[in-house]
Design a protein around this motif. Structure first.
Motif, mmCIF file in Angstrom:
data_model
loop_
_atom_site.group_PDB
_atom_site.id
_atom_site.type_symbol
_atom_site.label_atom_id
_atom_site.label_comp_id
_atom_site.label_asym_id
_atom_site.label_seq_id
_atom_site.Cartn_x
_atom_site.Cartn_y
_atom_site.Cartn_z
ATOM 1 N N ALA A 85 17.346 -27.487 -30.674
ATOM 2 C CA ALA A 85 17.767 -27.752 -29.302
ATOM 3 C C ALA A 85 17.587 -26.497 -28.455
ATOM 4 C CB ALA A 85 19.225 -28.204 -29.277
ATOM 5 N N CYS A 86 17.109 -26.701 -27.219
ATOM 6 C CA CYS A 86 16.873 -25.572 -26.324
ATOM 7 C C CYS A 86 17.096 -25.994 -24.883
ATOM 8 C CB CYS A 86 15.467 -25.016 -26.512
ATOM 9 S SG CYS A 86 14.128 -26.087 -25.917
ATOM 10 N N GLY B 129 23.917 -21.890 -31.907
ATOM 11 C CA GLY B 129 24.609 -22.728 -32.883
ATOM 12 C C GLY B 129 23.906 -24.036 -33.207
ATOM 13 N N SER B 130 22.797 -24.324 -32.531
ATOM 14 C CA SER B 130 22.092 -25.587 -32.823
ATOM 15 C C SER B 130 21.320 -25.456 -34.136
ATOM 16 C CB SER B 130 21.156 -25.968 -31.675
ATOM 17 O OG SER B 130 20.155 -24.981 -31.494
#
Length: 129
Positions: free
Chosen positions: A59-60, A69-70
């Motif tokens: 995720a970005c 933390g993704s």
């Protein structure tokens, strides 16, 4: 939460040297359990996939900054035929709505002035949950 639920995903491919190259993409779940996105057929990520199908997703933000933390998802990916492009494009439009339809407008305008790029879909096979 599956990676396909994220709005933007950092899609990382690998050069022949092993160097990682990340690109932020929209990604949508496909009916067969895989995921997909569209890109130009002559993009670097498509060229790198021909040499190495291993990829990572994370995720970005819209600009590609990783969301702290993704989780990193290891997967494989491939550029697919024109027949599958329509399925992937429909999934993107379903997830992102009107904004996805508007993205194609500048491409059509550029094509009027001579630079025509071929559309391509990339299909990602995700690990079993």
């Amino acid at each position: 939460m599956p990676i396909t639920a994220d709005k933007y995903v950092s899609f990382t491919t690998f050069r022949k040297s092993g160097e990682a190259v990340a690109s932020p993409v929209w990604i949508a779940p496909l009916p067969d359990g895989r995921a997909g996105f569209t890109t130009d057929a002559d993009s670097g990520k498509v060229k790198r996939l021909r040499n190495n199908p291993k990829v990572t997703l994370q995720a970005c933000t819209m600009r590609g900054a990783i969301i702290e933390g993704s989780p990193i998802v290891e997967a494989t990916a491939e550029a697919v035929s024109a027949a599958q492009y329509d399925t992937v494009r429909a999934a993107i439009r379903s997830k992102y709505g009107l904004i996805a339809a508007l993205i194609g407008v500048p491409q059509k305008i550029v094509a009027l002035f001579g630079k025509k790029s071929d559309n391509c879909a990339v299909v990602v096979t995700l690990p079993e949950p």
